[in-house]
Design a protein around this motif. Structure first.
Motif, short mmCIF file in Angstrom:
data_model
loop_
_atom_site.label_atom_id
_atom_site.label_comp_id
_atom_site.label_asym_id
_atom_site.label_seq_id
_atom_site.Cartn_x
_atom_site.Cartn_y
_atom_site.Cartn_z
N ARG A 84 59.04 7.42 66.87
CA ARG A 84 60.44 7.46 67.46
C ARG A 84 61.28 7.68 66.40
NH1 ARG A 84 62.18 4.50 72.06
NH2 ARG A 84 63.77 4.08 70.70
N ALA A 85 60.72 7.88 65.00
CA ALA A 85 61.75 7.94 64.44
C ALA A 85 62.38 9.60 64.19
CB ALA A 85 61.04 7.80 62.79
N PRO A 86 63.67 9.69 63.81
CA PRO A 86 64.05 10.99 63.97
C PRO A 86 63.62 11.93 62.80
CG PRO A 86 65.69 9.55 63.07
CD PRO A 86 64.41 8.47 63.45
N LEU A 87 63.56 13.15 63.19
CA LEU A 87 62.86 14.10 62.19
C LEU A 87 64.13 14.79 61.27
CD1 LEU A 87 60.51 16.17 64.41
CD2 LEU A 87 59.99 14.19 62.77
N PRO A 119 71.47 3.61 60.86
CA PRO A 119 70.39 3.54 61.95
C PRO A 119 69.43 4.67 61.55
CG PRO A 119 72.42 3.61 63.17
CD PRO A 119 72.88 3.69 61.78
N GLU A 120 69.49 5.89 61.23
CA GLU A 120 68.88 6.77 60.91
C GLU A 120 67.86 6.30 59.70
OE1 GLU A 120 71.97 7.51 60.81
OE2 GLU A 120 72.19 8.60 62.74
N GLU A 121 68.36 5.66 58.61
CA GLU A 121 67.42 5.32 57.61
C GLU A 121 66.64 4.11 57.89
OE1 GLU A 121 70.73 7.81 56.26
OE2 GLU A 121 71.00 5.72 57.34
N LEU A 122 67.25 3.07 58.72
CA LEU A 122 66.56 2.05 59.37
C LEU A 122 65.29 2.51 60.37
CD1 LEU A 122 66.06 -1.02 59.74
CD2 LEU A 122 67.49 -0.81 61.43
N ALA A 123 65.43 3.41 60.94
CA ALA A 123 64.40 3.97 61.57
C ALA A 123 63.48 4.76 60.82
CB ALA A 123 64.82 5.06 62.70
N ALA A 124 63.78 5.45 59.76
CA ALA A 124 62.64 6.05 58.84
C ALA A 124 61.84 4.87 58.08
CB ALA A 124 63.69 6.78 57.71
N VAL A 125 62.74 3.74 57.67
CA VAL A 125 61.59 2.64 56.89
C VAL A 125 60.80 1.56 57.75
CG1 VAL A 125 63.14 2.90 54.86
CG2 VAL A 125 63.57 1.09 56.45
N LEU A 126 61.16 1.82 58.90
CA LEU A 126 60.73 0.61 60.09
C LEU A 126 59.25 0.47 60.05
CD1 LEU A 126 61.95 -1.53 61.61
CD2 LEU A 126 62.21 -0.29 63.66
N PRO A 127 58.63 1.82 60.11
CA PRO A 127 57.18 1.82 60.30
C PRO A 127 56.64 1.12 58.87
CG PRO A 127 57.89 3.96 60.75
CD PRO A 127 59.20 3.19 60.23
N ALA A 128 57.26 1.13 57.72
CA ALA A 128 56.84 0.52 56.54
C ALA A 128 57.07 -1.09 56.47
CB ALA A 128 57.24 1.08 55.26
N ILE A 129 58.28 -1.49 57.16
CA ILE A 129 58.51 -2.67 57.33
C ILE A 129 57.53 -3.41 58.28
CG2 ILE A 129 60.28 -4.32 58.18
CD1 ILE A 129 62.43 -2.32 57.30
N VAL A 130 57.19 -2.87 59.16
CA VAL A 130 56.29 -3.50 60.23
C VAL A 130 54.91 -3.73 59.65
CG1 VAL A 130 54.91 -2.90 62.31
CG2 VAL A 130 57.42 -2.80 62.46
N LEU A 131 54.50 -2.67 58.97
CA LEU A 131 53.05 -2.74 58.14
C LEU A 131 53.23 -4.05 57.20
CD1 LEU A 131 51.67 0.74 57.59
CD2 LEU A 131 50.78 -1.18 59.10
N ALA A 132 54.15 -4.02 56.47
CA ALA A 132 54.34 -5.10 55.46
C ALA A 132 54.47 -6.26 56.08
CB ALA A 132 55.63 -4.78 54.50
N ALA A 133 55.35 -6.59 57.33
CA ALA A 133 55.46 -7.73 57.65
C ALA A 133 54.01 -8.35 58.41
CB ALA A 133 56.40 -7.81 59.01
N THR A 134 53.39 -7.46 58.88
CA THR A 134 51.88 -7.74 59.51
C THR A 134 50.89 -8.03 58.31
OG1 THR A 134 52.11 -6.24 61.35
CG2 THR A 134 49.91 -6.79 60.66
N GLY A 135 51.07 -7.36 57.23
CA GLY A 135 50.30 -7.67 56.15
C GLY A 135 50.41 -9.37 55.50
N CYS A 136 52.00 -9.37 55.52
CA CYS A 136 52.33 -10.99 54.97
C CYS A 136 51.81 -11.89 56.13
CB CYS A 136 53.79 -10.81 54.89
SG CYS A 136 54.50 -9.89 53.60
N LEU A 137 51.87 -11.52 57.41
CA LEU A 137 51.40 -12.43 58.34
C LEU A 137 49.89 -12.81 58.26
CD1 LEU A 137 51.95 -14.19 60.73
CD2 LEU A 137 51.42 -12.24 62.11
#
Length: 66
Positions: free
Chosen positions: A59-62, A9-27
Motif C-alpha cells: 500500500r506504500a506509495p511508489l 504521511p508518505e514517509e510514515l507509509a514508507a517506514v510502516l512495514p519496518a515498524i510492524v516487523l519491529a513491533a512483532t519482533g518485540c512482542l
C-alpha cells in the motif's frame, strides 16, 4: 521556521512495514521472556506480522527514496 526533516504521511507509509516487523519482533521477545508456555503461538504471530508488513508495503506509495 522550517525543519530539515519533513515527516508526513508518505514517509510514515514508507517506514510502516519496518515498524510492524519491529513491533512483532518485540512482542515475540516479550512473550518468550514472560509467557514461555505460549510458544505454540509464535509461528502464527510471526506470520501475522509478516503479512501485516507485506500489506503496508504493497500500500506504500511508489516515490523516490531521496
Amino acid at each position: 521556521m522550517t525543519g530539515l526533516v519533513r515527516f508526513g504521511p508518505e514517509e510514515l507509509a514508507a517506514v510502516l512495514p519496518a515498524i510492524v516487523l519491529a513491533a512483532t519482533g518485540c512482542l515475540l521477545i516479550l512473550l518468550d521472556a514472560f509467557a514461555p508456555r505460549m510458544r505454540s503461538w509464535f509461528p502464527p504471530l510471526s506470520l501475522t506480522g509478516i503479512a501485516g508488513s507485506l500489506y503496508f508495503l504493497l500500500r506504500a506509495p511508489l516515490v523516490a527514496p531521496f
